[in-house]
Design an enzyme around this catalytic site. Structure first.
Site, mmCIF file in Angstrom:
data_model
loop_
_atom_site.group_PDB
_atom_site.id
_atom_site.type_symbol
_atom_site.label_atom_id
_atom_site.label_comp_id
_atom_site.label_asym_id
_atom_site.label_seq_id
_atom_site.Cartn_x
_atom_site.Cartn_y
_atom_site.Cartn_z
ATOM 1 N N TYR A 15 0.818 -1.228 0.000
ATOM 2 C CA TYR A 15 0.000 0.000 0.000
ATOM 3 C C TYR A 15 0.845 1.270 0.000
ATOM 4 O O TYR A 15 0.691 2.140 -0.858
ATOM 5 C CB TYR A 15 -0.971 -0.024 1.191
ATOM 6 C CG TYR A 15 -1.995 -1.113 1.001
ATOM 7 C CD1 TYR A 15 -3.162 -0.880 0.280
ATOM 8 C CD2 TYR A 15 -1.770 -2.413 1.479
ATOM 9 C CE1 TYR A 15 -4.077 -1.899 0.050
ATOM 10 C CE2 TYR A 15 -2.679 -3.432 1.257
ATOM 11 C CZ TYR A 15 -3.821 -3.171 0.551
ATOM 12 O OH TYR A 15 -4.717 -4.185 0.303
ATOM 13 N N GLY A 115 -7.975 -10.058 2.998
ATOM 14 C CA GLY A 115 -9.412 -10.235 2.853
ATOM 15 C C GLY A 115 -10.125 -9.027 2.269
ATOM 16 O O GLY A 115 -11.344 -9.034 2.125
ATOM 17 N N GLU A 356 -13.925 -9.137 13.249
ATOM 18 C CA GLU A 356 -14.496 -9.430 11.948
ATOM 19 C C GLU A 356 -15.052 -10.848 11.953
ATOM 20 O O GLU A 356 -14.471 -11.753 12.565
ATOM 21 C CB GLU A 356 -13.471 -9.229 10.832
ATOM 22 C CG GLU A 356 -12.548 -10.388 10.613
ATOM 23 C CD GLU A 356 -11.459 -10.121 9.566
ATOM 24 O OE1 GLU A 356 -10.768 -9.089 9.668
ATOM 25 O OE2 GLU A 356 -11.313 -10.956 8.671
ATOM 26 N N HIS A 441 -1.758 -8.158 11.011
ATOM 27 C CA HIS A 441 -1.673 -6.691 10.959
ATOM 28 C C HIS A 441 -0.408 -6.153 11.629
ATOM 29 O O HIS A 441 -0.498 -5.420 12.615
ATOM 30 C CB HIS A 441 -2.900 -6.066 11.646
ATOM 31 C CG HIS A 441 -4.219 -6.455 11.057
ATOM 32 N ND1 HIS A 441 -5.410 -6.316 11.721
ATOM 33 C CD2 HIS A 441 -4.540 -6.958 9.842
ATOM 34 C CE1 HIS A 441 -6.404 -6.727 10.949
ATOM 35 N NE2 HIS A 441 -5.908 -7.134 9.804
ATOM 36 N N GLY A 469 3.178 0.573 6.755
ATOM 37 C CA GLY A 469 2.593 0.260 8.052
ATOM 38 C C GLY A 469 3.554 0.400 9.219
ATOM 39 O O GLY A 469 3.112 0.402 10.374
ATOM 40 N N ASN A 479 -8.898 -2.996 10.652
ATOM 41 C CA ASN A 479 -7.979 -3.518 9.637
ATOM 42 C C ASN A 479 -7.231 -2.329 9.017
ATOM 43 O O ASN A 479 -7.836 -1.309 8.715
ATOM 44 C CB ASN A 479 -8.769 -4.271 8.575
ATOM 45 C CG ASN A 479 -9.811 -5.197 9.180
ATOM 46 O OD1 ASN A 479 -10.716 -4.736 9.866
ATOM 47 N ND2 ASN A 479 -9.672 -6.469 8.967
ATOM 48 N N PHE A 481 -5.235 -1.358 6.163
ATOM 49 C CA PHE A 481 -4.676 -0.854 4.901
ATOM 50 C C PHE A 481 -5.240 0.486 4.430
ATOM 51 O O PHE A 481 -4.550 1.229 3.732
ATOM 52 C CB PHE A 481 -4.651 -1.929 3.803
ATOM 53 C CG PHE A 481 -5.951 -2.334 3.151
ATOM 54 C CD1 PHE A 481 -6.760 -1.426 2.484
ATOM 55 C CD2 PHE A 481 -6.328 -3.677 3.135
ATOM 56 C CE1 PHE A 481 -7.922 -1.836 1.842
ATOM 57 C CE2 PHE A 481 -7.490 -4.099 2.506
ATOM 58 C CZ PHE A 481 -8.294 -3.156 1.856
HETATM 59 P P1 FDA Z 1 2.943 -4.672 2.524
HETATM 60 O O1 FDA Z 1 3.289 -5.767 3.453
HETATM 61 O O2 FDA Z 1 1.589 -4.683 1.887
HETATM 62 O O3 FDA Z 1 4.004 -4.621 1.332
HETATM 63 C C1 FDA Z 1 5.381 -4.741 1.536
HETATM 64 C C2 FDA Z 1 6.002 -5.289 0.258
HETATM 65 O O4 FDA Z 1 7.409 -5.096 0.302
HETATM 66 C C3 FDA Z 1 5.769 -6.778 0.054
HETATM 67 O O5 FDA Z 1 5.321 -6.995 -1.265
HETATM 68 C C4 FDA Z 1 7.146 -7.389 0.293
HETATM 69 O O6 FDA Z 1 7.387 -8.559 -0.490
HETATM 70 C C5 FDA Z 1 8.061 -6.265 -0.126
HETATM 71 N N1 FDA Z 1 9.384 -6.282 0.523
HETATM 72 C C6 FDA Z 1 9.654 -6.459 1.831
HETATM 73 N N2 FDA Z 1 10.967 -6.339 2.077
HETATM 74 C C7 FDA Z 1 11.551 -6.073 0.882
HETATM 75 C C8 FDA Z 1 12.908 -5.858 0.476
HETATM 76 N N3 FDA Z 1 13.921 -5.870 1.352
HETATM 77 N N4 FDA Z 1 13.152 -5.622 -0.840
HETATM 78 C C9 FDA Z 1 12.138 -5.621 -1.744
HETATM 79 N N5 FDA Z 1 10.835 -5.824 -1.411
HETATM 80 C C10 FDA Z 1 10.548 -6.043 -0.113
HETATM 81 N N6 FDA Z 1 -5.698 -5.406 6.114
HETATM 82 C C11 FDA Z 1 -6.881 -4.774 5.901
HETATM 83 O O7 FDA Z 1 -6.940 -3.541 5.994
HETATM 84 N N7 FDA Z 1 -7.982 -5.502 5.576
HETATM 85 C C12 FDA Z 1 -7.971 -6.864 5.484
HETATM 86 O O8 FDA Z 1 -8.993 -7.500 5.170
HETATM 87 C C13 FDA Z 1 -6.745 -7.534 5.726
HETATM 88 N N8 FDA Z 1 -6.650 -8.903 5.689
HETATM 89 C C14 FDA Z 1 -5.426 -9.523 5.759
HETATM 90 C C15 FDA Z 1 -5.323 -10.892 5.547
HETATM 91 C C16 FDA Z 1 -4.063 -11.498 5.529
HETATM 92 C C17 FDA Z 1 -3.957 -12.984 5.297
HETATM 93 C C18 FDA Z 1 -2.897 -10.711 5.715
HETATM 94 C C19 FDA Z 1 -1.528 -11.325 5.685
HETATM 95 C C20 FDA Z 1 -3.009 -9.357 5.927
HETATM 96 C C21 FDA Z 1 -4.260 -8.746 5.957
HETATM 97 N N9 FDA Z 1 -4.383 -7.380 6.138
HETATM 98 C C22 FDA Z 1 -5.611 -6.763 5.993
HETATM 99 C C23 FDA Z 1 -3.208 -6.530 6.435
HETATM 100 C C24 FDA Z 1 -2.735 -5.723 5.222
HETATM 101 O O9 FDA Z 1 -2.597 -6.548 4.091
HETATM 102 C C25 FDA Z 1 -1.398 -5.049 5.591
HETATM 103 O O10 FDA Z 1 -1.646 -4.199 6.698
HETATM 104 C C26 FDA Z 1 -0.833 -4.220 4.454
HETATM 105 O O11 FDA Z 1 -0.599 -5.010 3.310
HETATM 106 C C27 FDA Z 1 0.466 -3.544 4.871
HETATM 107 O O12 FDA Z 1 0.822 -2.627 3.867
HETATM 108 P P2 FDA Z 1 2.297 -2.069 3.757
HETATM 109 O O13 FDA Z 1 2.310 -1.014 2.708
HETATM 110 O O14 FDA Z 1 2.778 -1.708 5.108
HETATM 111 O O15 FDA Z 1 3.207 -3.297 3.291
#
Ligand code: FDA
Length: 502
Positions: A15, A115, A356, A441, A469, A479, A481
């Protein structure tokens, strides 16, 4: 050796990263996005890009020999997890002592696996958590912008009330009501027109075919279909996959130089690139960004970074639990994987909980109701740099999860006693009713206003930004995002106006 150069580099493609990439591209800044996961666009031999939850294969998880799903067992039977071939699959479970963190891997980060619940936090709690952020601007401008860009919408209520696919949510709603608890519809980025066509049999099923956590083949507006597609459309943004940023240093001319490992499908490092940039945006998520900055500070490549880097981590008080329903109170063999309703008891003064109502899409009747509860756990973890492993390690004790369980238990004890029901003890591999040793999260590690200024500018360095995040200090009550996206929009508006980026 002359390093490759880009005016701006964005690390990650979740995000925070996707917002940065789009707004940089629109501003005419040539931007390189580095993502350690794959691009998920090509169908495998079964014609599908992603595998389902019930028949996982190598596409499911990031370099594992066996899947590691949140529900470990059913009736204590080891029927859920399957052996797989290691591969850059879409979901990772990062294991620290006492806490596992689930994250998405691939172009789109968490949006690929989550989700899709798109929830704006209550204004009062947002102000409590991030007092240095102007709430007027967030609620008038950046939350609406984020929701619009992400495609958040609410399930059409007439369809919700009548479809077999949400019977599980209606059953939980009725039981909550019996206990005097309030339920709310929760917006989602899944396309509900598409879902209704799935139900009608006129579109290929995804949410209605047990797809989520290992990706959705259709229907979900993940970031590759929204922000990242728009970013590429500017003509100024390039995304490089299977490229994992490792080290960051600063050259004498003030540019940042990244050491980036190129991975192949076995996980082997097949090459290392040196990429320099004038402005660097970190969107690698709470774990990824915190590790990059902690390593840079501790190995002395960016020694002036704040001592606050690594602090203020929390799992948003996540707790998962199941309840057993009466035999006559069936939740249905057919369950949409996309949650659309929550029990909202956040205004509870002692034990605030937002739970949820989660699906348990087993394809058969389970007589179970599943929940992911968000609680207000005041405990915070700290990352330390482990030089031998060259990795950030989360310090979190088992007792730090206890407040999450206490809060969830107080709500669900109430619900059970009002309905004459009990917990399920067979879901987490042992006999626990509550699982608070994993989270969906992860939040914090580079907290806004402490490790950065109020706009995500890293303390100690100019043109170095955090957009994900890791800025949120461990809890946001819903949640996360939408909040991550809205904060990134706010950062990019300010930075592009003031900092002469690119
Ligand atoms: P995010 O984790 O999305 O992205 C980070 C990216 O950086 C990844 O693609 C990773 O591979 C990459 N990366 C990491 N280190 C790196 C490096 N050194 N070099 C290159 N790339 C690198 N939230 C919500 O609001 N509603 C929901 O319904 C849900 N449901 C849910 C289900 C499940 C199964 C999970 C795992 C998570 C959720 N979430 C959620 C949480 C939500 O998905 C999460 O909060 C956000 O994706 C976080 O966004 P960020 O931008 O912080 O990083």
């Amino acid at each position: 050796a002359s390093a490759e150069y880009a005016p701006a580099v964005v690390v990650g493609s979740g995000y925070g990263a996707a917002v940065a990439a789009l707004r940089l591209g629109e501003a005419g800044v040539k931007t390189l996005v580095l993502e350690m996961g794959r691009l998920w666009n090509a169908p495998a031999s079964d014609g599908k890009v992603y595998c389902s939850m019930t028949a996982p294969d190598r596409r499911s998880m990031w370099f594992k020999t066996r899947t590691e799903a949140p529900l470990a067992t059913f009736l204590w039977l080891d029927v859920i997890n399957k052996d797989i071939t290691p591969y850059p699959g879409v979901l990772d479970r990062v294991r620290f002592p006492n806490m596992s963190v689930y994250v998405g891997r691939g172009v789109g980060g968490g949006s690929l696996v989550n989700g899709g619940m798109a929830v704006t936090p209550s204004r009062a709690y947002f102000q409590e958590v991030l007092p240095q952020v102007d709430a007027d601007a967030m609620y008038a401008t950046y939350f609406p912008l984020a929701n619009r860009m992400l495609g958040a919408a609410t399930v059409p209520s007439a369809w919700f009330e009548s479809t077999e696919w949400y019977k599980y949510a209606r059953v939980s709603r009725d039981q909550a009501k019996t206990a005097g608890l309030k339920t709310v519809f929760v917006p989602n980025v899944y396309d509900f027109d598409y879902m209704q066509r799935e139900a009608a049999g006129t579109a290929t099923k995804s949410a209605l075919a047990q797809e989520v956590i290992y990706g959705n083949n259709f229907g979900k507006r993940s970031l590759d279909k929204t922000y990242l597609a728009a970013a590429l459309g500017t003509g100024n943004v390039t995304i490089r996959t299977l490229s994992r940023a490792r080290a960051i240093r600063r050259a004498a001319d003030g540019t940042y130089v990244l050491t980036v490992d190129r991975l192949d499908d076995t996980g082997a490092v097949v090459g290392t690139d040196e990429i320099s940039c004038r402005s660097l945006f970190l969107g690698a998520g709470s774990l990824g960004t915190t590790e990059l900055l902690l390593r840079a500070r501790e190995t002395g490549t960016l020694p002036a970074l704040s001592p606050q880097i690594g602090r203020g981590w929390g799992g948003n008080g996540n707790v998962m639990l199941g309840r057993a329903n009466h035999i006559w109170n069936t939740t249905g063999a057919n369950q949409s994987t996309i949650p659309v309703m929550g029990i909202d008891d956040w205004s509870n003064a002692t034990n605030p909980v937002f739970a949820e109502i989660a699906p348990l899409p087993a394809g058969t009747e389970t007589w179970a109701s599943l929940y992911l509860a968000i609680t207000k756990n005041p405990e915070r973890g700290t990352f330390t740099y482990d030089a031998a492993k060259d990795a950030a390690v989360l310090n979190w004790t088992g007792t730090q999860s206890a407040p999450s369980v206490t809060a969830a238990k107080s709500l669900f004890d109430r619900l059970n006693s009002a309905n004459g029901t009990i917990y399920r003890y067979d879901l987490f591999g042992d006999t626990r009713a509550f699982a608070a040793d994993f989270c969906y999260h992860p939040l914090g590690g580079c907290v806004l206003g402490r490790a950065t200024d109020a706009y995500g500018r890293a303390v100690g360095y100019d043109r170095l930004y955090v957009t994900d995040g890791s800025l949120i200090p461990g809890s946001i009550g819903v949640n996360p995002f939408v909040t991550i996206t809205a904060l990134a929009e706010r950062t990019m508006a300010r930075v592009l106006a003031e900092d002469g980026v690119g």
